[in-house]
Structures are given as C-alpha cells and as structure tokens.
Design an enzyme around this catalytic site. Structure first.
Site, PDB file in Angstrom:
ATOM      1  N   HIS A  72      -9.742   0.975   5.112  1.00 39.47           N
ATOM      2  CA  HIS A  72      -8.450   1.233   5.763  1.00 39.47           C
ATOM      3  C   HIS A  72      -8.659   2.218   6.913  1.00 39.47           C
ATOM      4  CE1 HIS A  72      -4.384   2.581   6.485  1.00 39.47           C
ATOM      5  NE2 HIS A  72      -3.988   1.470   5.896  1.00 39.47           N
ATOM      6  N   ASN A 113       0.872  -1.175   0.000  1.00 37.66           N
ATOM      7  CA  ASN A 113       0.000   0.000   0.000  1.00 37.66           C
ATOM      8  C   ASN A 113       0.908   1.224   0.000  1.00 37.66           C
ATOM      9  OD1 ASN A 113      -1.767   2.067   0.541  1.00 37.66           O
ATOM     10  ND2 ASN A 113      -2.370   1.334   2.582  1.00 37.66           N
ATOM     11  N   TRP A 114       1.038   1.835  -1.161  1.00 36.59           N
ATOM     12  CA  TRP A 114       1.988   2.951  -1.300  1.00 36.59           C
ATOM     13  C   TRP A 114       1.448   4.241  -0.692  1.00 36.59           C
ATOM     14  CZ3 TRP A 114       3.859   2.287  -7.123  1.00 36.59           C
ATOM     15  CH2 TRP A 114       4.476   1.032  -7.245  1.00 36.59           C
ATOM     16  N   LYS A 115       0.179   4.251  -0.333  1.00 40.01           N
ATOM     17  CA  LYS A 115      -0.466   5.437   0.262  1.00 40.01           C
ATOM     18  C   LYS A 115      -0.236   6.657  -0.652  1.00 40.01           C
ATOM     19  CE  LYS A 115      -0.336   3.245   4.729  1.00 40.01           C
ATOM     20  NZ  LYS A 115      -0.319   3.356   6.191  1.00 40.01           N
ATOM     21  N   GLU A 133      -5.565  -5.057  10.645  1.00 37.76           N
ATOM     22  CA  GLU A 133      -4.580  -3.995  10.843  1.00 37.76           C
ATOM     23  C   GLU A 133      -4.905  -3.235  12.126  1.00 37.76           C
ATOM     24  OE1 GLU A 133      -2.439  -2.851   6.968  1.00 37.76           O
ATOM     25  OE2 GLU A 133      -4.168  -1.555   7.186  1.00 37.76           O
ATOM     26  N   SER A 158       3.169  -2.021  10.409  1.00 39.47           N
ATOM     27  CA  SER A 158       4.611  -2.030  10.697  1.00 39.47           C
ATOM     28  C   SER A 158       5.294  -3.341  10.309  1.00 39.47           C
ATOM     29  CB  SER A 158       4.882  -1.690  12.172  1.00 39.47           C
ATOM     30  OG  SER A 158       4.459  -0.377  12.458  1.00 39.47           O
ATOM     31  N   GLY A 188       2.233   2.256  10.948  1.00 43.29           N
ATOM     32  CA  GLY A 188       3.210   3.337  10.836  1.00 43.29           C
ATOM     33  C   GLY A 188       3.905   3.688  12.142  1.00 43.29           C
ATOM     34  N   GLU A 213      -7.010   4.675   7.890  1.00 36.10           N
ATOM     35  CA  GLU A 213      -6.812   6.096   7.577  1.00 36.10           C
ATOM     36  C   GLU A 213      -8.068   6.685   6.948  1.00 36.10           C
ATOM     37  OE1 GLU A 213      -3.094   5.498   5.526  1.00 36.10           O
ATOM     38  OE2 GLU A 213      -2.207   4.991   7.468  1.00 36.10           O
ATOM     39  N   GLY A 263       2.724  -1.105   4.336  1.00 37.08           N
ATOM     40  CA  GLY A 263       2.711   0.308   3.979  1.00 37.08           C
ATOM     41  C   GLY A 263       4.114   0.822   3.738  1.00 37.08           C
ATOM     42  N   GLY A 264       4.685   1.454   4.750  1.00 37.71           N
ATOM     43  CA  GLY A 264       5.997   2.110   4.624  1.00 37.71           C
ATOM     44  C   GLY A 264       7.070   1.252   3.977  1.00 37.71           C
TER      45      GLY A 264
HETATM   46  P1  PGA Z   1       2.609   0.401   7.669  1.00 38.79           P
HETATM   47  O1  PGA Z   1       1.138   0.574   7.054  1.00 38.79           O
HETATM   48  O2  PGA Z   1       3.176  -0.883   7.118  1.00 38.79           O
HETATM   49  O3  PGA Z   1       3.351   1.615   7.246  1.00 38.79           O
HETATM   50  O4  PGA Z   1       2.430   0.304   9.167  1.00 38.79           O
HETATM   51  C1  PGA Z   1       0.305  -0.534   6.852  1.00 38.79           C
HETATM   52  C2  PGA Z   1      -1.016  -0.095   6.263  1.00 38.79           C
HETATM   53  O5  PGA Z   1      -1.507   0.974   6.620  1.00 38.79           O
HETATM   54  O6  PGA Z   1      -1.596  -0.794   5.413  1.00 38.79           O
END
Ligand code: PGA
Length: 239
Positions: free
Chosen positions: A94, A8-10, A162, A202, A168, A96, A223-224
C-alpha cells in the site's frame, strides 16, 4: 466472475466500532450475491471482526504482515499468525506503507512471497504519485513495482491499482484512464492464473457504479468510504 469489494479500514475506530461495523456488513452481505466482500480491519480488531463476520460471505483480510515466519522481530506479525486469526487476504505494498513507512520494493517482494507461502491471498497495491504522473513516468513506475510478482507465477493474488494522488483526496482518474492502466497492468503482470485487478483511490457510492461497470475492473479497494457500512454496502451493490 464476481466483482471484489474490499474495505481498508486503515488505523481507525475502537474495538466496539469495528464489531458493530462488521455485524452490519455481515448482515448486508447476505443480500449481495453478485459481489465478494472483504474487510481489512486494524490488527488488534481482527479477532473481534472475525467473530462478528461468523459464517457471513464477507471475508477477512489484514492490512500488513512481516516476511519472517517467527523470531526476534518486535512488533511484527507473521503471515501464519494472520491465517490463525481467520484472515484469507493481506494488503501489501500500500502506498502509505511505501511512502510513510519506507517500505521498499525489495521488502514488499519478500512479504508477498511469504504471504503466498502461508496461504494468504495478497492484495498487492501499485500506483504512481502525482509528480510521477506529471513527469510521464506512470508506466515505468508500474513496471518497476510489478517486478515484485516475478517469483510468484502460479500464485493466487490480487492487484490493486491505486494512484497515490487519488488516495483520500477525492480525486479520481477518468474512467478511460483507469481502463487503460488496468489493460497495461494486465499485459505486463505475466502471472497465471491472471490476477483480478482492482481500482482504489477515493471510491465512493457516487462513482463506484461507473468504475465497476468496466469489464477491465475486477473490483474496488475502498478506504474512507468503507468506514460507514451503508456507504460500503452501496458501493458493493453497484458491483
Ligand atoms: P480512499 O483509500 O478510498 O480513502 O482513497 C483507498 C486506499 O488507500 O486503499
């Protein structure tokens, strides 16, 4: 079943960066026969990433869609527009979007239903906040969120557990806790065929091996650590 490794490149990067990241992942994916890879770039980068992935086994997903098929919804994108661009998957629910964009269970349910109707495979995210966890509400929160799947029996979808406090932050639950919650989700998401259940929050190349080694974990949503092709591919190599 192959473990699913989803990036997930956000909201990150330029078009050129998305293209070169996708090329590197497409190259690396050829050597990774044991896992299935999906990348979810920002919407304006989908087309370029689709071209860069080409015939690679890595597949394309989006990070969001709207529930209506067309009409006066300024700024929104329909599921069939994503299909048109070559997307097979879409992330929905998600944290967010739940917590920063105010998406309710009701809206997420409608999005899930219209994504499935358009032939997309939703990657449906569920998870408790840190405060909910401390208050002993994790299972109640998950049950409430999983109700979004009630109308989707028989549909192909993926669930991603999640925990919001792990996204994050560098914090990751104990592997035993991940297994326990995946088992809880498996016992309460009554959809058939049984959806794969991924862990997200994470995930890094350092912890992916221990998480992916669990038979209750069908993959990871990253994500990251998915922004660097080398780190994403080494997470995939752990699967
Ligand atoms: P993260 O994000 O790996 O940066 O914690 C995961 C996600 O939000 O899907």
């Amino acid at each position: 079943m192959h473990k699913l490794i989803i990036g997930n490149w956000k909201m990150n990067g330029t078009l050129a960066e998305a293209e070169s990241r996708a090329r590197a992942i497409a190259d690396g994916a050829k050597a990774l026969a044991k896992v299935a890879l999906v990348v979810c770039p920002p919407l304006p980068h989908l087309d370029v990433v689709a071209q860069a992935l080409g015939e690679s086994p890595a597949l394309l997903g989006a990070q969001n869609c709207y529930f209506a098929e067309k009409g006066a919804y300024t700024g929104e994108v329909s599921p069939s527009m994503l299909v048109d661009l070559g997307c097979r998957y879409v992330i929905l629910g998600h944290s967010e979007r739940r917590h920063q964009m105010g998406e309710t269970d009701e809206v997420i349910t409608k999005k899930l239903e219209s994504a499935c109707a358009a032939g997309l495979i939703p990657i449906f995210c569920v998870g408790e906040t840190g405060a909910e966890r401390k208050a002993g509400q994790t299972e109640a929160v998950l049950l409430r969120q999983l109700k979004s799947l009630d109308g989707l029996r028989g549909k192909k979808l993926i669930i991603a557990y999640e925990p919001v406090w792990a996204i994050g932050t560098g914090l990751v639950p104990e592997v035993a806790d991940i297994v326990a919650i995946h088992t809880f989700i498996r016992n309460n998401a009554m959809n058939l065929p049984q959806p794969p259940i991924l862990y997200g929050g994470s995930v890094t190349a350092a912890n992916a091996g221990a998480i992916l080694a669990q038979s209750e974990v069908d993959g990871v949503l990253v994500g990251g650590a998915s922004l660097e092709p080398a780190s994403f591919l080494s997470i995939a190599a752990a699967g």
